[in-house]
Design an enzyme around this catalytic site. Structure first.
Site, mmCIF file in Angstrom:
data_model
loop_
_atom_site.group_PDB
_atom_site.id
_atom_site.type_symbol
_atom_site.label_atom_id
_atom_site.label_comp_id
_atom_site.label_asym_id
_atom_site.label_seq_id
_atom_site.Cartn_x
_atom_site.Cartn_y
_atom_site.Cartn_z
ATOM 1 N N HIS A 318 41.523 50.408 32.465
ATOM 2 C CA HIS A 318 42.377 49.360 33.008
ATOM 3 C C HIS A 318 43.703 49.386 32.276
ATOM 4 C CE1 HIS A 318 43.770 45.306 34.125
ATOM 5 N NE2 HIS A 318 42.944 45.406 35.150
ATOM 6 N N ASP A 376 36.761 46.613 39.734
ATOM 7 C CA ASP A 376 36.826 47.295 41.026
ATOM 8 C C ASP A 376 35.659 48.253 41.237
ATOM 9 O OD1 ASP A 376 39.419 46.207 41.773
ATOM 10 O OD2 ASP A 376 40.216 47.462 40.174
#
Length: 442
Positions: A318, A376
């Site tokens: 991330h 995600d």
């Protein structure tokens, strides 16, 4: 502490001094400390004091605003909304309670929550002329394109809540957007299918109502599963706000000009649509389909390690989190709950995802780089299991993030230090040149 640069005397204890090697001049700037996180150098007077400004592509080392809403510690894997850990909110709250928290700064009492939920519920209807507005789009229009256009057009239908100087109108606009976004999203989905639009029902909660408008038809009611509704509610909580990301920064930048709130949120939706932002869960699903079988995971792991290969392992790592994304654990739990509720004992994509997760987390390449699964990684599998098509993934993200955008927009409008956004640039083009008439150009 004063933010004025100091050119003479003894620098304050909590400050940073910049030395111009050419002139030998020293200029001192205050260092500010927030409640949490690293200290920041107050460079607001930098250009006036030094005739220079900073160069920071992507603003990765620049604080563009002061905020009390969300805090992220990427190193420790911490996400706080108004001081509350996302794990606690997802475990003990519902989306309406989190919305209230983001907007007002405190968790609501029973009476406050009831009033707030009632207000949101009774704003879910949209102007009937929006039905005709959506009919003007091509039938194969992407739902995000429809959403972008419709939200931007809301100011033409609700111009009684566009005066940003009026706190009451700001509140009404905020409630309207949070309430109407699921209706607009569901109608965009129905339009893509050629099915009749379903109107909201006041006897359902936020997540239940959204599922009803997505999957019910006039010919047959849709029985909302409490497990599916709870999973969707948790997904909304996990995506409600995420500090100064690209779409939130876009909302603030648009709002800094005094633009109406509907236009600002439409700008945020447009930014979210980018595959590097809101489209990541779709990219994860596409990657899993490309891998196809657990037997091929090793092959793709090798590709991911090869710096010269274009393949990237989607759903890992991330921009902010350098530890395990705290939302990913919660999303993983929801993933299992949804599959059990739907009776899906063997979901090839989930089995493939879990095996990919196991292998990657045991590989020193990913462990050393702290490339952990992010939120995600699992959300796309949940959406697929529920029956939500890939084209709607980012739309659901926008539904959830609207409250964060609205809270950030309100905070920006009320900030006395807020100025119109005007980033600087490092110009590398031609210096001034003389104009050559067309006939004289070789």
């Amino acid at each position: 502490m004063s933010s004025d640069p100091i050119g003479n005397g003894t620098p304050p204890e909590d400050s940073v001094t910049i030395v111009n090697n050419a002139s030998g001049r020293q200029v001192t700037f205050p260092v500010l400390q927030g409640t949490c996180g690293p200290k920041v150098i107050d460079v607001r007077k930098l250009y006036g004091a030094t005739d220079m400004f900073t160069y920071d592509p992507g603003f990765t080392a620049t604080g563009s605003c002061e905020s009390r809403i969300t805090f992220i510690d990427g190193e420790a894997g911490i996400l706080l909304h108004r001081g509350y850990a996302i794990e606690e909110l997802a475990a003990h709250s519902d989306f309406m309670e989190v919305c209230y928290l983001l907007l007002y700064g405190e968790l609501p009492t029973i009476e406050e929550k009831d009033r707030f939920t009632h207000s949101i519920t009774h704003h879910t209807m949209v102007h009937e002329q929006l039905h005709k507005f959506i009919d003007g789009f091509r039938r194969d229009a992407h739902p995000m394109a429809i959403m972008c256009g419709v939200v931007g057009a809301l100011s033409a239908f609700y111009h009684d809540s566009t005066d940003i100087g009026d706190p009451y109108q700001r509140m009404v606009a905020s409630y309207r957007m949070i309430a109407k976004m699921p209706t607009i999203a569901a109608w965009a989905f129905k339009y893509s299918l050629g099915q009749p639009f379903m109107y909201p029902r006041n006897n359902l909660n936020y997540a239940e109502n959204f599922l009803h408008m997505m999957f019910a038809t006039p010919a047959e009611d849709y029985e909302v599963s409490p497990v599916i509704a709870k999973a969707l509610d948790r997904i909304l909580i996990l995506h409600a706000d995420h500090e100064q990301n690209a779409s939130t920064s876009t909302v603030r930048l648009a709002g800094s000009s005094g633009a109406n709130p509907f236009a600002c949120i439409a700008a945020g939706i447009a930014s979210l649509w980018g595959p590097a932002h809101g489209g990541a869960n779709e990219a994860v699903l596409n990657m899993l389909n490309e891998i196809g079988s657990p037997n091929r995971i090793g092959e793709f792991i090798d590709k991911a390690k090869d710096a010269d290969h274009p393949f990237r392992l989607m759903g890992f790592g991330h921009r902010v989190y350098k530890n395990f994304d705290p939302r990913a654990r919660l999303m993983r739990e929801s993933c299992y709950e949804v599959l059990r509720e739907l009776g899906i004992e063997h979901e090839p994509l989930l089995e493939l995802a879990l095996e990919l997760e196991r292998i990657a987390l045991e590989d020193s390449y990913f462990v050393d780089r702290r490339l952990y699964p992010n939120v995600d990684f699992y959300s796309g599998i949940i959406f697929k299991a529920i029956g939500i098509p890939v084209s709607m993934f980012t739309v659901l993200f926008a539904v959830a993030r609207t409250v964060g955008w609205v809270a950030q927009w309100n905070e920006m409008v009320e900030d006395p230090n807020q100025k119109i956004g005007r980033p600087r640039q490092l110009y590398t083009g031609y210096a001034q040149r003389g104009f050559v008439p067309l006939a004289e150009r070789g």
